[in-house]
Design a protein around this motif. Structure first.
Motif, PDB file in Angstrom:
ATOM      1  N   MET A   1      38.058  44.987  21.509  1.00  0.00           N
ATOM      2  CA  MET A   1      38.403  45.025  20.102  1.00  0.00           C
ATOM      3  C   MET A   1      38.630  43.597  19.639  1.00  0.00           C
ATOM      4  O   MET A   1      39.335  42.839  20.302  1.00  0.00           O
ATOM      5  CB  MET A   1      39.649  45.871  19.879  1.00  0.00           C
ATOM      6  N   VAL A   2      38.034  43.239  18.526  1.00  0.00           N
ATOM      7  CA  VAL A   2      38.106  41.866  18.032  1.00  0.00           C
ATOM      8  C   VAL A   2      38.834  41.871  16.688  1.00  0.00           C
ATOM      9  O   VAL A   2      38.401  42.523  15.745  1.00  0.00           O
ATOM     10  CB  VAL A   2      36.699  41.264  17.871  1.00  0.00           C
ATOM     11  N   THR A   3      39.936  41.139  16.631  1.00  0.00           N
ATOM     12  CA  THR A   3      40.712  41.061  15.404  1.00  0.00           C
ATOM     13  C   THR A   3      40.934  39.599  15.053  1.00  0.00           C
ATOM     14  O   THR A   3      40.628  38.699  15.828  1.00  0.00           O
ATOM     15  CB  THR A   3      42.070  41.792  15.566  1.00  0.00           C
ATOM     16  N   GLY A   4      41.456  39.351  13.871  1.00  0.00           N
ATOM     17  CA  GLY A   4      41.712  37.979  13.437  1.00  0.00           C
ATOM     18  C   GLY A   4      42.114  37.967  11.978  1.00  0.00           C
ATOM     19  O   GLY A   4      41.850  38.926  11.245  1.00  0.00           O
ATOM     20  N   LYS A   5      42.738  36.899  11.569  1.00  0.00           N
ATOM     21  CA  LYS A   5      43.095  36.743  10.155  1.00  0.00           C
ATOM     22  C   LYS A   5      41.828  36.709   9.315  1.00  0.00           C
ATOM     23  O   LYS A   5      40.781  36.227   9.755  1.00  0.00           O
ATOM     24  CB  LYS A   5      43.891  35.447   9.980  1.00  0.00           C
ATOM     25  N   GLY A   6      41.901  37.232   8.099  1.00  0.00           N
ATOM     26  CA  GLY A   6      40.754  37.193   7.206  1.00  0.00           C
ATOM     27  C   GLY A   6      40.235  35.781   7.025  1.00  0.00           C
ATOM     28  O   GLY A   6      41.018  34.850   6.851  1.00  0.00           O
ATOM     29  N   GLY A   7      38.922  35.612   7.101  1.00  0.00           N
ATOM     30  CA  GLY A   7      38.321  34.303   6.934  1.00  0.00           C
ATOM     31  C   GLY A   7      38.093  33.538   8.219  1.00  0.00           C
ATOM     32  O   GLY A   7      37.514  32.445   8.196  1.00  0.00           O
ATOM     33  N   THR A   8      38.529  34.106   9.350  1.00  0.00           N
ATOM     34  CA  THR A   8      38.332  33.406  10.631  1.00  0.00           C
ATOM     35  C   THR A   8      36.974  33.708  11.260  1.00  0.00           C
ATOM     36  O   THR A   8      36.600  33.070  12.246  1.00  0.00           O
ATOM     37  CB  THR A   8      39.435  33.775  11.635  1.00  0.00           C
ATOM     38  N   GLY A   9      36.253  34.680  10.701  1.00  0.00           N
ATOM     39  CA  GLY A   9      34.936  35.001  11.233  1.00  0.00           C
ATOM     40  C   GLY A   9      34.964  36.031  12.353  1.00  0.00           C
ATOM     41  O   GLY A   9      34.125  35.991  13.255  1.00  0.00           O
ATOM     42  N   LYS A  10      35.897  36.987  12.300  1.00  0.00           N
ATOM     43  CA  LYS A  10      36.017  37.956  13.391  1.00  0.00           C
ATOM     44  C   LYS A  10      34.782  38.845  13.511  1.00  0.00           C
ATOM     45  O   LYS A  10      34.376  39.193  14.627  1.00  0.00           O
ATOM     46  CB  LYS A  10      37.279  38.813  13.231  1.00  0.00           C
ATOM     47  N   THR A  11      34.146  39.193  12.395  1.00  0.00           N
ATOM     48  CA  THR A  11      32.933  40.011  12.473  1.00  0.00           C
ATOM     49  C   THR A  11      31.813  39.238  13.154  1.00  0.00           C
ATOM     50  O   THR A  11      31.082  39.779  13.997  1.00  0.00           O
ATOM     51  CB  THR A  11      32.491  40.457  11.068  1.00  0.00           C
ATOM     52  N   THR A  12      31.675  37.964  12.817  1.00  0.00           N
ATOM     53  CA  THR A  12      30.660  37.127  13.454  1.00  0.00           C
ATOM     54  C   THR A  12      30.926  37.000  14.947  1.00  0.00           C
ATOM     55  O   THR A  12      30.004  37.095  15.770  1.00  0.00           O
ATOM     56  CB  THR A  12      30.643  35.730  12.808  1.00  0.00           C
ATOM     57  N   PRO A 141      42.169  43.433  10.518  1.00  0.00           N
ATOM     58  CA  PRO A 141      42.775  42.100  10.672  1.00  0.00           C
ATOM     59  C   PRO A 141      44.041  42.123  11.515  1.00  0.00           C
ATOM     60  O   PRO A 141      44.660  43.170  11.729  1.00  0.00           O
ATOM     61  CB  PRO A 141      43.073  41.678   9.230  1.00  0.00           C
ATOM     62  N   THR A 142      44.446  40.936  11.960  1.00  0.00           N
ATOM     63  CA  THR A 142      45.596  40.795  12.854  1.00  0.00           C
ATOM     64  C   THR A 142      46.848  41.441  12.291  1.00  0.00           C
ATOM     65  O   THR A 142      47.616  42.055  13.028  1.00  0.00           O
ATOM     66  CB  THR A 142      45.872  39.293  13.109  1.00  0.00           C
ATOM     67  N   LEU A 188      41.413  26.408  13.977  1.00  0.00           N
ATOM     68  CA  LEU A 188      42.381  25.348  14.250  1.00  0.00           C
ATOM     69  C   LEU A 188      43.039  24.923  12.947  1.00  0.00           C
ATOM     70  O   LEU A 188      42.938  23.788  12.482  1.00  0.00           O
ATOM     71  CB  LEU A 188      41.705  24.175  14.956  1.00  0.00           C
ATOM     72  N   GLU A 189      43.711  25.901  12.328  1.00  0.00           N
ATOM     73  CA  GLU A 189      44.474  25.700  11.104  1.00  0.00           C
ATOM     74  C   GLU A 189      45.822  26.390  11.286  1.00  0.00           C
ATOM     75  O   GLU A 189      45.939  27.348  12.061  1.00  0.00           O
ATOM     76  CB  GLU A 189      43.730  26.275   9.886  1.00  0.00           C
ATOM     77  N   GLU A 190      46.830  25.916  10.565  1.00  0.00           N
ATOM     78  CA  GLU A 190      48.191  26.373  10.823  1.00  0.00           C
ATOM     79  C   GLU A 190      48.380  27.872  10.599  1.00  0.00           C
ATOM     80  O   GLU A 190      48.960  28.562  11.455  1.00  0.00           O
ATOM     81  CB  GLU A 190      49.167  25.573   9.956  1.00  0.00           C
ATOM     82  N   MET A 191      47.906  28.412   9.475  1.00  0.00           N
ATOM     83  CA  MET A 191      48.147  29.826   9.192  1.00  0.00           C
ATOM     84  C   MET A 191      47.426  30.755  10.170  1.00  0.00           C
ATOM     85  O   MET A 191      48.032  31.695  10.689  1.00  0.00           O
ATOM     86  CB  MET A 191      47.778  30.142   7.743  1.00  0.00           C
ATOM     87  N   PRO A 192      46.127  30.547  10.448  1.00  0.00           N
ATOM     88  CA  PRO A 192      45.476  31.419  11.434  1.00  0.00           C
ATOM     89  C   PRO A 192      46.115  31.342  12.815  1.00  0.00           C
ATOM     90  O   PRO A 192      46.239  32.369  13.500  1.00  0.00           O
ATOM     91  CB  PRO A 192      44.036  30.907  11.453  1.00  0.00           C
ATOM     92  N   VAL A 193      46.527  30.146  13.237  1.00  0.00           N
ATOM     93  CA  VAL A 193      47.161  30.024  14.554  1.00  0.00           C
ATOM     94  C   VAL A 193      48.499  30.752  14.566  1.00  0.00           C
ATOM     95  O   VAL A 193      48.825  31.468  15.523  1.00  0.00           O
ATOM     96  CB  VAL A 193      47.334  28.545  14.944  1.00  0.00           C
ATOM     97  N   GLN A 194      49.291  30.601  13.501  1.00  0.00           N
ATOM     98  CA  GLN A 194      50.576  31.299  13.443  1.00  0.00           C
ATOM     99  C   GLN A 194      50.369  32.809  13.460  1.00  0.00           C
ATOM    100  O   GLN A 194      51.107  33.541  14.143  1.00  0.00           O
ATOM    101  CB  GLN A 194      51.348  30.892  12.182  1.00  0.00           C
ATOM    102  N   GLU A 195      49.361  33.305  12.731  1.00  0.00           N
ATOM    103  CA  GLU A 195      49.101  34.741  12.720  1.00  0.00           C
ATOM    104  C   GLU A 195      48.618  35.217  14.091  1.00  0.00           C
ATOM    105  O   GLU A 195      48.919  36.334  14.508  1.00  0.00           O
ATOM    106  CB  GLU A 195      48.062  35.082  11.641  1.00  0.00           C
ATOM    107  N   THR A 196      47.885  34.354  14.799  1.00  0.00           N
ATOM    108  CA  THR A 196      47.448  34.699  16.156  1.00  0.00           C
ATOM    109  C   THR A 196      48.653  34.805  17.089  1.00  0.00           C
ATOM    110  O   THR A 196      48.760  35.752  17.874  1.00  0.00           O
ATOM    111  CB  THR A 196      46.466  33.639  16.685  1.00  0.00           C
ATOM    112  N   VAL A 197      49.549  33.838  17.006  1.00  0.00           N
ATOM    113  CA  VAL A 197      50.760  33.859  17.838  1.00  0.00           C
ATOM    114  C   VAL A 197      51.585  35.116  17.544  1.00  0.00           C
ATOM    115  O   VAL A 197      52.038  35.817  18.460  1.00  0.00           O
ATOM    116  CB  VAL A 197      51.600  32.587  17.600  1.00  0.00           C
ATOM    117  N   ASP A 198      51.775  35.416  16.260  1.00  0.00           N
ATOM    118  CA  ASP A 198      52.540  36.609  15.879  1.00  0.00           C
ATOM    119  C   ASP A 198      51.826  37.883  16.339  1.00  0.00           C
ATOM    120  O   ASP A 198      52.473  38.830  16.806  1.00  0.00           O
ATOM    121  CB  ASP A 198      52.739  36.653  14.363  1.00  0.00           C
TER     122      ASP A 198
END
Length: 320
Positions: A1-12, A141-142, A188-198
């Motif tokens: 299962m592949v998830t991620g914050k919107g705009g990170t390219g999870k579908t790609t 999304p995450t 490698l941006e602050e918001m996507p990394v923080q959402e990944t950590v959370d």
């Protein structure tokens, strides 16, 4: 299962992962559950129907099939599977029962979506082997993934007995099995990394299997802070070099010298970005998960680009 914050390219990334896993002789199913038809757009094909359709051949020679799960049709499948309703299911649809079940009843929509995917995971051929060697889900999304996956536990608790209870338990056995992993896509941006950590913390707290982190859209580091400081001390030499290259006259205050300031500002901004990205890489590394990096596609996420990313993943050993 592949998830991620919107705009990170999870579908790609999900599409590239499915292609990378498609070794010679292997069959991989790529599934989307959000109704966006993102897979069809990436593979430049017609909108996916509610059926498994071959859409690509992987760089390893295997086959990639795709499925867009529709909650309404998944409910009809469910009713037919457990209650043998036949034409009565179509009557329920006309009466609006489907809309009620998928929009009013808590969690039912997500149970149906995950249930259909898990059915594909468990399905076997007549000879006893699995129909698919791997199933890749382009997941929500995450911020919603833990609730999306854990809803079957909640439904199993609400329906203590009967087919709904059994179905929800069967789905959770697949989701929490050692062969399942939730991968997270970040930038490698602050918001996507923080959402990944959370997101990793939430998944672990829910006892859901966390897989790998895919750092998407990376760019090469051309200069660091030390290089920029050295350049600041060599403004005259840089101006002369620009002049020798034909970029302005050699006289003081000429075009070459005027270019040095803007170039150094850009170099400084680049070095600051590189330093921030190094800090964010360290934060991701602190999660203790395997990490894959995928380069930014200059032409955008088109079909050749997805194959390129699949090749990068294979080189990094994802198929192993």
């Amino acid at each position: 299962m592949v998830t991620g914050k919107g705009g990170t390219g999870k579908t790609t990334v999900a599409a590239a992962l499915a292609l990378a896993l498609a070794e010679e002789g292997r069959r991989v199913l790529l599934v989307e559950v959000e109704g966006r038809q993102g897979i069809a757009q990436l593979f430049e094909t017609e909108p996916l129907p509610y059926e498994e359709r071959k859409i690509a051949v992987g760089p390893g020679g295997g086959e990639v099939y795709a499925l867009a799960v529709d909650a309404e049709k998944a409910l009809l499948d469910y009713l037919q599977m457990f209650y043998k309703l036949g034409g009565a299911g179509r009557a329920l649809k006309r009466m609006g029962a489907i809309d009620f079940a998928t929009t009013i009843a808590p969690g039912v929509r997500d149970v149906l979506l995950t249930g259909k995917v898990c059915e594909a995971v468990r399905r076997r051929t007549r000879s006893g082997g699995f129909v698919y060697d791997a199933v890749v889900m382009d997941a929500p999304p995450t911020g919603r993934i833990t609730r999306f996956l854990a809803v079957n536990d909640q439904v199993a608790g609400l329906a203590r007995v009967g087919p709904i209870h059994n179905q929800a338990q069967a789905v959770m056995r697949v989701i929490k099995s050692p062969e399942t992993a939730v991968h997270l896509v970040s930038l490698l941006e602050e918001m996507p990394v923080q959402e990944t950590v959370d997101g990793v913390a939430e998944l672990r707290a829910a006892d859901l299997p966390v897989g790998r982190v895919f750092v998407n859209m990376t760019r090469p580091a051309l200069l660091d802070r030390e290089s920029v400081r050295a350049a600041e001390e060599s403004r005259t030499e840089i101006a002369k070099a620009l002049s020798r290259a034909g970029l302005g006259g050699a006289r003081r205050g000429g075009r070459a010298e005027q270019l040095v300031g803007p170039l150094l500002r850009q170099a400084h901004e680049h070095a600051e970005r590189v330093a921030l990205e190094d800090e964010l890489r360290a934060e991701i590394a602190g999660l203790g998960l395997p990490v894959y990096e995928l380069e930014l596609l200059p032409e955008g996420a088109d079909l050749p680009g997805v194959y390129r990313l699949a090749g990068e993943l294979r080189e990094q050993g994802v198929a192993e």
